[in-house]
Design an enzyme around this catalytic site. Structure first.
Site, PDB file in Angstrom:
ATOM      1  N   ASP A  22       2.508  -7.705  -6.181  1.00 52.05           N
ATOM      2  CA  ASP A  22       2.422  -7.420  -4.742  1.00 52.05           C
ATOM      3  C   ASP A  22       1.433  -8.378  -4.100  1.00 52.05           C
ATOM      4  O   ASP A  22       0.454  -8.797  -4.747  1.00 52.05           O
ATOM      5  CB  ASP A  22       1.930  -5.985  -4.503  1.00 52.05           C
ATOM      6  CG  ASP A  22       2.976  -4.949  -4.851  1.00 52.05           C
ATOM      7  OD1 ASP A  22       4.137  -5.333  -5.044  1.00 52.05           O
ATOM      8  OD2 ASP A  22       2.613  -3.769  -4.936  1.00 52.05           O
ATOM      9  N   MET A  23       1.658  -8.696  -2.853  1.00 48.07           N
ATOM     10  CA  MET A  23       0.762  -9.607  -2.139  1.00 48.07           C
ATOM     11  C   MET A  23      -0.690  -9.141  -2.244  1.00 48.07           C
ATOM     12  O   MET A  23      -1.598  -9.936  -2.459  1.00 48.07           O
ATOM     13  CB  MET A  23       1.158  -9.700  -0.659  1.00 48.07           C
ATOM     14  CG  MET A  23       0.295 -10.665   0.144  1.00 48.07           C
ATOM     15  SD  MET A  23       0.734 -10.735   1.889  1.00 48.07           S
ATOM     16  CE  MET A  23      -0.046  -9.240   2.471  1.00 48.07           C
TER      17      MET A  23
END
Length: 571
Positions: free
Chosen positions: A419-420
């Site tokens: 995930d970012m």
């Protein structure tokens, strides 16, 4: 002089020390303005103390008291507004219904009241409900079940008997062929008797063949009549059902369209659009169920209709969480994407808003640390708030940075994603063969992964396992839902490392790799019920998401050598 508007609420304390918002809230990603927090706190005290109506939120004195099945939590909203007199106050709203009503004292009314006793919605819905009841009655008709079962039995019997007759004919042809061959051999002596015997045999065998064919024909006629008779009776019942369903569908579509026409929304320019107009250019063209019933559009509609100037918006959850979603009591949440984004896009047109943080590159000025490098693969330490692959609005990512560094790489580079918001170890393949072999290790789950997280709360158990199935929230991407009916299996093992005040540091071992798996498994009330610190989707925003992919164990794609990598979290 007091303001007479029944929905305008004045602050009970002086707000002179507060600065007014410079721009309106970007509703899909925000930190609530201090005056909105003050308004929300004042509204929450009212929810706890009021006695005008009753609704089971599952809350007692601001504290969740349990997950009573009858308890229903709700989203509430406050809109900071300025009256024409110059006074600053706020409006309050709730999403959907509360206490089985659309109207409660002090709250803005719905944009359209579909529950109005003499309204068209209840009348036309009653007609659809009556058709529903008839359909259920028809579907439960014993004759329908009996005919369906009988038809299947008869078709099976016909197939079996016809196949049996075909086998008789195959054996008959085989026997007749052998008899003719034997008779032909005998007739070779040229005697008249043998010739006569051959001719008589041919006539007899021909009759047998015709008889077998006629038997097959008669069987087909018999079973066709039998099956067709039952099918005709069944078709008659199914046609009635189909007609009822078509009528129901047409009435439902007409009612839905008519209903959407009643939901009309203003904006600062005084332009009014209904839901059909607002959603006509969206991918599905049709508003999702419940559109226009959320708190945010209700608040803005009232403000525009009563010449109140909107200054800032905030929405919070009150009560027990829904079974599938992650909602925490008294926590603030952004407006939903699928239902609210098109509506608010129209309503907020022309209003100066806070910048959309989703359009800002959070990786600006950050570097990717390379932990391991050879001609076949890379191991990198991705910083928090750094995309793994290019996004819809931002191209900067691990993929683009590595592609620039290795322009001649033949592999697909990205083997798996983080995930970012998550920091930590990522594997990249530089050649086609290495990339494919590394991917296979992840697919076969032979790669060992360990994450470190700081969760918001004190976890009493030292270790355990979470198995909550997950699926995407169709109405509010990229959020994920716990769904036992349609969700994909997801498994996470956890182990406590350290308890520090109101926080717990844990190791997380995901067996599966679902989107937001660790974040949801930590935050959901059926999981750890404690969000990861800094989780802006399922918890509360902080300086960063305190989740780090710190350990990887895999096999080198070419040399087959076992490899281990360990990078400690920086929180």
């Amino acid at each position: 002089m007091p303001i007479s508007d029944p929905c305008f609420t004045s602050f009970t304390q002086s707000i002179n020390s507060y600065a007014l918002p410079e721009r309106f809230t970007f509703p899909f990603y925000y930190e609530p303005h201090p005056l909105c927090e003050l308004a929300a706190s004042q509204l929450q005290r009212h929810l706890t103390s009021q006695t005008d109506w009753q609704h089971n939120f599952g809350v007692e004195q601001d504290v969740i008291v349990g997950s009573n099945e009858k308890a229903i939590g709700k989203m509430f909203g406050v809109l900071l507004v300025q009256h024409s007199s110059g006074e600053i106050g706020y409006l309050s709203a709730f999403s959907g219904k509360v206490a089985d009503s659309n109207h409660l004292p002090g709250f803005v009314p719905p944009v359209f009241d579909m529950l109005e006793e003499d309204g068209f919605f209840k009348t036309e819905l009653a007609e659809i409900t009556e058709i529903n009841a008839t359909i259920k009655l028809q579907q439960a008709n014993p004759q329908l079940v009996e005919l369906t079962t009988t038809l299947q039995t008869e078709i099976k019997s016909s197939q079996d008997q016809l196949e049996a007759q075909r086998q008789v004919m195959i054996e008959g042809r085989k026997s007749r062929k052998e008899q003719r061959s034997t008779a032909d051999n005998k007739a070779q002596d040229g005697t008249q008797e043998s010739q006569i015997a051959l001719e008589q045999l041919i006539i007899q065998l021909s009759k047998e063949s015709i008889k077998e064919k006629n038997t097959l024909r008669d069987l087909k006629i018999f079973w066709d009549e039998n099956v067709n008779n039952i099918q005709h009776q069944l078709d008659r019942l199914n046609t009635e059902l189909s007609q009822l369903k078509t009528t129901r569908k047409n009435l439902s579509n007409a009612l839905q369209k008519k209903l959407f026409q009643q939901y009309k929304f203003l904006n600062t320019h005084g332009i009014e659009k209904d839901l059909n107009d607002i959603f006509k250019d969206t991918p599905n063209h049709i508003p999702p169920a419940g559109s226009g019933e959320c708190a945010a559009p209700k608040l803005l509609q009232y403000a525009f209709a009563h010449e109140l100037t909107p200054l800032a918006l905030a929405e919070f959850w009150w009560g027990v969480a829904p079974k599938s979603e992650i909602r925490q009591h008294k926590k603030f949440y952004a407006s939903c994407q699928s239902k609210c984004q098109p509506i608010l896009g129209h309503m907020l047109e022309g209003i100066e808003m806070d910048e959309n943080p989703l359009l800002i590159n959070p990786a600006e000025g950050k570097d990717i640390e390379i932990i391991y490098e050879d001609e076949f693969m890379l191991i990198v330490n991705k910083p928090a708030d750094f995309l793994s692959v290019p996004g819809k609005n931002i191209q900067d990512s691990v993929y683009t940075r590595i592609q620039q560094r290795y322009p001649n790489a033949t592999g697909g580079l990205i083997v798996h994603r983080l995930d970012m918001a998550t920091s930590g170890l990522m594997v990249l393949g530089l050649t086609k063969k290495a990339h494919k072999r590394l991917q296979k290790q992840f697919i076969n789950r032979t790669v060992e992964k360990r994450y470190t997280a700081l969760i918001d709360g004190v976890l009493t158990q030292n270790e355990g396992m979470i198995t909550l199935p997950l699926r995407g929230d169709l109405y509010d991407r990229p959020r994920q839902l716990v769904c036992f009916e349609h969700g994909k299996p997801a498994e996470t093992t956890y182990q406590v490392l350290k308890r520090n005040g109101e926080r717990t540091k844990v190791h997380l071992y995901p067996k599966t790799g679902r989107t937001h798996q660790l974040r949801v498994h930590c935050a959901h009330h059926l999981g750890l019920n404690m969000p990861i610190m800094g989780d802006d989707l399922y918890g509360k925003k902080a300086d960063r998401l305190h989740l780090h992919a710190g350990y990887l164990s895999l096999t080198h794609p070419m040399t087959k050598e076992p490899m281990e990598f360990n990078v400690e979290a920086e929180f």
